[in-house]
Structures are given as structure tokens and as C-alpha cells.
Design a protein around this motif. Sequence first.
Motif, PDB file in Angstrom:
ATOM      1  N   GLY A 100      -7.510 -43.304 -27.481  1.00  0.00           N
ATOM      2  CA  GLY A 100      -8.936 -43.157 -27.731  1.00  0.00           C
ATOM      3  C   GLY A 100      -9.567 -42.068 -26.876  1.00  0.00           C
ATOM      4  N   TRP A 101      -9.053 -41.865 -25.678  1.00  0.00           N
ATOM      5  CA  TRP A 101      -9.563 -40.780 -24.835  1.00  0.00           C
ATOM      6  C   TRP A 101      -9.042 -39.432 -25.300  1.00  0.00           C
ATOM      7  CZ3 TRP A 101     -13.493 -40.194 -21.863  1.00  0.00           C
ATOM      8  CH2 TRP A 101     -14.031 -41.273 -21.191  1.00  0.00           C
ATOM      9  N   VAL A 102      -7.762 -39.385 -25.683  1.00  0.00           N
ATOM     10  CA  VAL A 102      -7.150 -38.112 -26.061  1.00  0.00           C
ATOM     11  C   VAL A 102      -7.642 -37.658 -27.435  1.00  0.00           C
ATOM     12  CG1 VAL A 102      -4.956 -36.959 -26.534  1.00  0.00           C
ATOM     13  CG2 VAL A 102      -5.138 -38.551 -24.625  1.00  0.00           C
ATOM     14  N   LEU A 103      -7.612 -38.576 -28.400  1.00  0.00           N
ATOM     15  CA  LEU A 103      -8.024 -38.273 -29.780  1.00  0.00           C
ATOM     16  C   LEU A 103      -9.021 -39.336 -30.244  1.00  0.00           C
ATOM     17  CD1 LEU A 103      -4.429 -37.647 -31.131  1.00  0.00           C
ATOM     18  CD2 LEU A 103      -6.111 -35.893 -30.600  1.00  0.00           C
ATOM     19  N   PRO A 104     -10.270 -39.250 -29.845  1.00  0.00           N
ATOM     20  CA  PRO A 104     -11.209 -40.350 -30.083  1.00  0.00           C
ATOM     21  C   PRO A 104     -11.362 -40.758 -31.547  1.00  0.00           C
ATOM     22  CG  PRO A 104     -12.226 -38.654 -28.731  1.00  0.00           C
ATOM     23  CD  PRO A 104     -10.898 -38.156 -29.145  1.00  0.00           C
ATOM     24  N   LEU A 105     -11.744 -39.872 -32.406  1.00  0.00           N
ATOM     25  CA  LEU A 105     -11.989 -40.260 -33.794  1.00  0.00           C
ATOM     26  C   LEU A 105     -10.699 -40.496 -34.559  1.00  0.00           C
ATOM     27  CD1 LEU A 105     -14.998 -37.945 -34.644  1.00  0.00           C
ATOM     28  CD2 LEU A 105     -15.028 -40.383 -34.133  1.00  0.00           C
ATOM     29  N   VAL A 106      -9.679 -39.693 -34.275  1.00  0.00           N
ATOM     30  CA  VAL A 106      -8.396 -39.857 -34.961  1.00  0.00           C
ATOM     31  C   VAL A 106      -7.797 -41.223 -34.648  1.00  0.00           C
ATOM     32  CG1 VAL A 106      -6.042 -38.958 -35.130  1.00  0.00           C
ATOM     33  CG2 VAL A 106      -7.972 -37.379 -34.994  1.00  0.00           C
ATOM     34  N   SER A 107      -7.806 -41.624 -33.382  1.00  0.00           N
ATOM     35  CA  SER A 107      -7.224 -42.916 -33.009  1.00  0.00           C
ATOM     36  C   SER A 107      -8.010 -44.069 -33.620  1.00  0.00           C
ATOM     37  CB  SER A 107      -7.158 -43.054 -31.492  1.00  0.00           C
ATOM     38  OG  SER A 107      -8.461 -43.105 -30.944  1.00  0.00           O
ATOM     39  N   PHE A 108      -9.322 -43.940 -33.691  1.00  0.00           N
ATOM     40  CA  PHE A 108     -10.139 -45.008 -34.268  1.00  0.00           C
ATOM     41  C   PHE A 108      -9.817 -45.195 -35.742  1.00  0.00           C
ATOM     42  CE2 PHE A 108     -14.034 -46.695 -36.176  1.00  0.00           C
ATOM     43  CZ  PHE A 108     -14.188 -47.838 -35.419  1.00  0.00           C
ATOM     44  N   PHE A 109      -9.748 -44.092 -36.497  1.00  0.00           N
ATOM     45  CA  PHE A 109      -9.458 -44.197 -37.920  1.00  0.00           C
ATOM     46  C   PHE A 109      -8.004 -44.583 -38.180  1.00  0.00           C
ATOM     47  CE2 PHE A 109     -13.327 -41.537 -38.239  1.00  0.00           C
ATOM     48  CZ  PHE A 109     -14.076 -42.443 -38.964  1.00  0.00           C
ATOM     49  N   LEU A 110      -7.088 -44.166 -37.319  1.00  0.00           N
ATOM     50  CA  LEU A 110      -5.694 -44.567 -37.458  1.00  0.00           C
ATOM     51  C   LEU A 110      -5.542 -46.072 -37.243  1.00  0.00           C
ATOM     52  CD1 LEU A 110      -2.723 -43.755 -37.833  1.00  0.00           C
ATOM     53  CD2 LEU A 110      -2.628 -43.401 -35.359  1.00  0.00           C
ATOM     54  N   LEU A 111      -6.192 -46.589 -36.214  1.00  0.00           N
ATOM     55  CA  LEU A 111      -6.145 -48.028 -35.977  1.00  0.00           C
ATOM     56  C   LEU A 111      -6.794 -48.787 -37.123  1.00  0.00           C
ATOM     57  CD1 LEU A 111      -5.398 -50.349 -34.075  1.00  0.00           C
ATOM     58  CD2 LEU A 111      -7.654 -50.091 -33.029  1.00  0.00           C
ATOM     59  N   PHE A 112      -7.902 -48.270 -37.639  1.00  0.00           N
ATOM     60  CA  PHE A 112      -8.557 -48.895 -38.787  1.00  0.00           C
ATOM     61  C   PHE A 112      -7.608 -48.942 -39.986  1.00  0.00           C
ATOM     62  CE2 PHE A 112     -11.094 -48.542 -42.674  1.00  0.00           C
ATOM     63  CZ  PHE A 112     -11.856 -49.705 -42.563  1.00  0.00           C
ATOM     64  N   ALA A 113      -6.862 -47.864 -40.223  1.00  0.00           N
ATOM     65  CA  ALA A 113      -5.913 -47.830 -41.339  1.00  0.00           C
ATOM     66  C   ALA A 113      -4.780 -48.833 -41.127  1.00  0.00           C
ATOM     67  CB  ALA A 113      -5.354 -46.425 -41.511  1.00  0.00           C
ATOM     68  N   LEU A 114      -4.286 -48.963 -39.890  1.00  0.00           N
ATOM     69  CA  LEU A 114      -3.225 -49.923 -39.621  1.00  0.00           C
ATOM     70  C   LEU A 114      -3.703 -51.356 -39.813  1.00  0.00           C
ATOM     71  CD1 LEU A 114      -1.591 -48.343 -36.452  1.00  0.00           C
ATOM     72  CD2 LEU A 114      -0.627 -48.468 -38.752  1.00  0.00           C
ATOM     73  N   ILE A 115      -4.913 -51.648 -39.362  1.00  0.00           N
ATOM     74  CA  ILE A 115      -5.466 -52.991 -39.530  1.00  0.00           C
ATOM     75  C   ILE A 115      -5.702 -53.276 -41.011  1.00  0.00           C
ATOM     76  CG2 ILE A 115      -7.497 -54.428 -39.104  1.00  0.00           C
ATOM     77  CD1 ILE A 115      -7.653 -53.118 -36.331  1.00  0.00           C
ATOM     78  N   ALA A 116      -6.229 -52.297 -41.739  1.00  0.00           N
ATOM     79  CA  ALA A 116      -6.461 -52.491 -43.170  1.00  0.00           C
ATOM     80  C   ALA A 116      -5.148 -52.709 -43.906  1.00  0.00           C
ATOM     81  CB  ALA A 116      -7.202 -51.281 -43.747  1.00  0.00           C
ATOM     82  N   ARG A 117      -4.108 -51.975 -43.529  1.00  0.00           N
ATOM     83  CA  ARG A 117      -2.801 -52.164 -44.165  1.00  0.00           C
ATOM     84  C   ARG A 117      -2.289 -53.588 -43.947  1.00  0.00           C
ATOM     85  NH1 ARG A 117       2.392 -49.500 -41.658  1.00  0.00           N
ATOM     86  NH2 ARG A 117       2.011 -51.267 -40.326  1.00  0.00           N
TER      87      ARG A 117
END
Length: 87
Positions: free
Chosen positions: A39-56
Amino acid sequence: MLFVDMLFVMVVAISFIPILTGYCAHSRGRSFWLWFVLGWVLPLVSFFLLFALIARDELNPGRRLLGEAKQILREAEEAAARIRAEK
């Protein structure tokens, strides 16, 4: 002094996404610290990636049932361990 205050507010605002990402990951059984750093390194990318994993996980009935089965087995093992400890 105004610069220090603005800098502090910016740091707090920027740290909101890593904390939120880490909390969401931890609540889903993933590593808090790994997702916090992402989240610190890639704030928006990590948030949307985690959202995609949870949705999957949530949209796939097989994965959802597997998670529920793991929870039931975990509770059964804990109950069996308590019974053995009482004897």
C-alpha cells in the motif's frame, strides 16, 4: 510551522490507503504487513488488486464453500483439543 502542519496532514492522508489495504487483507486471512508495504509502494494498485482478489474469492462459490469448510474443520479441531485437554 504551517509547513510542518501541512506535511503532517499529508502523511496522515497518504497513510490511509496502506492502513485500509492492510486491514482488509488481514480480515481476509492475508498478511497485514505485506499488504501494508504494498500500500505504501503502490497505493492505488495494491488497493484495487486486493479488491479483485477478495471479489474473486466471494464470487466463486467453490472458493467460498472451501473457506466455510476450512472454518468448520478448524472449529472441530479446537473442540476436540479442548475435550482432550479436559481428560
